[in-house]
Design an enzyme around this catalytic site. Structure first.
Site, PDB file in Angstrom:
ATOM      1  N   TYR A 190      -1.449 -17.251   7.792  1.00  0.00           N
ATOM      2  CA  TYR A 190      -0.419 -16.359   7.618  1.00  0.00           C
ATOM      3  C   TYR A 190      -0.067 -16.289   6.001  1.00  0.00           C
ATOM      4  O   TYR A 190      -0.038 -17.382   5.717  1.00  0.00           O
ATOM      5  CB  TYR A 190       0.647 -16.936   8.431  1.00  0.00           C
ATOM      6  N   GLU A 236       2.781 -13.804   4.848  1.00  0.00           N
ATOM      7  CA  GLU A 236       3.884 -13.303   4.667  1.00  0.00           C
ATOM      8  C   GLU A 236       4.508 -13.468   3.054  1.00  0.00           C
ATOM      9  O   GLU A 236       4.522 -14.579   2.687  1.00  0.00           O
ATOM     10  CB  GLU A 236       4.957 -13.154   5.543  1.00  0.00           C
ATOM     11  N   LYS A 259     -12.501   5.339   3.629  1.00  0.00           N
ATOM     12  CA  LYS A 259     -13.160   6.580   3.776  1.00  0.00           C
ATOM     13  C   LYS A 259     -13.961   7.003   2.766  1.00  0.00           C
ATOM     14  O   LYS A 259     -14.968   6.072   2.648  1.00  0.00           O
ATOM     15  CB  LYS A 259     -12.083   7.644   3.805  1.00  0.00           C
ATOM     16  N   ARG A 263     -11.338  -1.125   6.830  1.00  0.00           N
ATOM     17  CA  ARG A 263     -10.563  -0.218   7.170  1.00  0.00           C
ATOM     18  C   ARG A 263      -9.174  -0.853   6.603  1.00  0.00           C
ATOM     19  O   ARG A 263      -8.930  -2.115   6.703  1.00  0.00           O
ATOM     20  CB  ARG A 263     -10.199  -0.486   8.820  1.00  0.00           C
ATOM     21  N   ASP A 311      -1.228  11.198  -1.472  1.00  0.00           N
ATOM     22  CA  ASP A 311      -1.801  10.421  -0.407  1.00  0.00           C
ATOM     23  C   ASP A 311      -3.302  10.923  -0.722  1.00  0.00           C
ATOM     24  O   ASP A 311      -3.815  11.761  -0.057  1.00  0.00           O
ATOM     25  CB  ASP A 311      -1.297  10.806   1.066  1.00  0.00           C
ATOM     26  N   THR A 367      -6.431   5.069   2.002  1.00  0.00           N
ATOM     27  CA  THR A 367      -6.999   4.103   2.836  1.00  0.00           C
ATOM     28  C   THR A 367      -8.244   3.502   1.854  1.00  0.00           C
ATOM     29  O   THR A 367      -8.317   4.254   0.935  1.00  0.00           O
ATOM     30  CB  THR A 367      -7.812   5.056   4.059  1.00  0.00           C
TER      31      THR A 367
END
Ligand SMILES: *Cc1c(COP(=O)(O)O)cnc(C)c1O
Length: 478
Positions: free
Chosen positions: A64, A66, A273, A279, A241, A270
């Site tokens: 973790y 954060e 692509k 991903r 984008d 992203t």
């Protein structure tokens, strides 16, 4: 690492997985076989390198973290700090961006982070000042109520879905269409091209807080300098984008006015692509938005996926190479070959061609819907997706188009001759496919009949192409 070592490593990994859940090991093996044997023309997909794939499967998944680099809400994040630092550094240098945030889990998450950053920057801070507060902790419930009201009535102008925009650019069923008062710009009905004067006229009338540029199915380059001029004139923040074409930006195929990074306030993308990474998503920002973007967690995101950030760092390191630049140029060259292959055989393309990584084939001249074309092509081992064309008479479910992209097969090594042959095979299938009939006897929008033996013949022909350009050559699972 040698082919034999990678093959043996993956075989053993699959044995470990299979000892716990054999169906998952079997599906993983089958997925490789299926991807190897199909002509993948889905414009948003690619094949990441073995280095990227291997980086995803480690114990960084167990941590973790954060917060932000050096400022975490959990102890023991020193190695995650290294990972996030390296990924962000590569992203800044590769794209020439003042700030990079590599935590978003997906493109949609990156867009949500960007939207809320813009709201925080443009609305919340002035709102706080108006309410006489220095930070959000000083606000009363009533203050929050009035801020929420201001947040909720902001305007967003994006490209419409049927012109090639994305769901997250203000499409009604998406949260972006619900949280913003939205309007859309389209393309010229004659040419299918973006009409910047029309976008400017709409912006002047609507006065959006955010102007969104970028697309998922528009087969042309965008002039981002013009988009910035429009945004500046009406006082909007320009968000681009580049989810689909980030690889062409990274590979310096899109430069000058076609490179969004120097022109936009905020750029989202992203990583899986045309950029050919794992991903995931990223936000690139001008310095003034950096502090707001950093609040992505906890504003929108939970704990970052450290193993995916590590894989982003590896993919970005690959994208910095000369080899990647050559790859990006071949993506665009191959899209031209594919488009020319269709045009020389009399097929219809939206905008009459392409100058990016995708073509949008209008299948109505074959007498088919996009859905029929997509299914008939799949029978022949050609994987595509149906897509609306501008002002689509068949709506968003059946559609009249098929979207085809070159990033994946270019990774496999396909070039001009192969893409011309791909166009020929697609025209063969569609030219021998007819709509089926409904129960009432009319033409169906879903069922179809392809001439005897055509699908099998095309499948054989595409196998021949695929065998010449193996996917993950040298990877042989035992
Ligand atoms: C693919 C895409 C996204 C969404 O990416 P996910 O990772 O699937 O969430 C966002 N915007 C555009 C323009 C896209 O093409």
């Amino acid at each position: 690492m040698s082919d034999a070592v990678i093959s043996s490593a993956y075989s053993q990994i699959l044995d470990v997985i299979g000892s716990v859940e054999p169906r998952i090991a079997a599906a993983t093996r089958q997925e490789l076989a299926d991807q190897r044997e199909s002509l993948k023309l889905i414009a948003s997909e690619n094949y990441a390198s073995p280095a990227v794939l291997l980086t995803m499967g480690t114990w960084f998944s167990d941590k973790y973290a954060e917060g932000t680099i050096g400022h975490r809400f959990y102890a023991g994040c020193q190695n995650v700090d290294t990972v996030e630092t390296v990924a962000a550094e590569h992203a800044r240098e590769l794209f020439g961006a003042p700030y990079a945030y590599v935590q978003p889990h997906s493109g949609i998450d990156a867009n949500l982070v960007a939207y809320w950053s813009i709201l925080a920057h443009r609305v919340e801070s002035p709102g706080l000042a108006k309410l006489g507060a220095k930070n959000v902790n000083e606000l009363s419930e009533a203050d929050w109520e009035s801020l929420r009201h201001e947040f909720g009535n902001q305007r967003l102008l994006g490209m419409s879905l049927d012109a090639g925009g994305h769901l997250t650019h203000g499409f009604r069923p998406n949260i972006s269409g619900k949280m913003f008062h939205q309007q859309q710009y389209g393309t010229d009905p004659e040419t299918g091209l973006l009409d910047y004067d029309a976008v400017a006229a709409k912006a002047r009338e609507f006065k959006p807080l955010i102007l969104v540029a970028g697309y998922s199915a528009y087969p042309r380059r965008v002039d981002f300098a013009k988009m910035r001029e429009i945004a500046d004139e009406v006082g909007a923040t320009l968000m681009v984008d580049m989810a689909h074409f980030a690889g062409l930006v990274a590979g310096k195929v899109f430069t000058g006015d076609e490179d969004p990074v120097p022109h936009a306030h905020i750029v989202t993308t992203t990583t899986h692509k045309s950029l050919r990474g794992p991903r995931g998503g990223m936000v690139l920002a001008q310095e003034e938005f950096a502090g707001d973007v950093d609040r992505g967690c906890p504003m929108v995101l939970g704990g970052p996926l450290s193993h995916m950030m590590a894989a982003k760092a590896v993919a970005l390191a690959e994208a910095r190479t000369e080899e990647f630049r050559g790859y990006a140029q071949r993506i665009a060259d191959n899209a031209k070959s594919l488009a020319d292959g269709f045009l020389s055989r009399g097929a219809d393309l939206v905008t009459g061609g392409t100058d990016n990584h995708l073509v949008l084939l209008d299948v109505s001249s074959f007498g088919l819907t996009g859905r029929q074309a997509e299914s008939a092509l799949l029978d022949a081992g050609i994987v595509t997706n149906r897509n609306s064309v501008p002002n689509d008479a068949n709506g968003a479910w059946y559609t009249s188009g098929v979207r085809l992209g070159t990033p994946a097969l270019t990774t496999r090594g396909f070039g001009h001759g192969e893409f011309d042959r791909v166009a020929e095979l697609i025209v063969d299938v569609l030219g021998s496919t007819q709509p089926g009939t409904t129960k009432a006897g009319g033409p169906s929008k879903a069922s179809y009949v392809t001439g005897d033996g055509v699908a099998a013949k095309v499948k054989d022909a595409s196998s021949e192409l695929l065998d010449k350009h193996p996917l993950y050559p040298g990877l042989n699972l035992s």
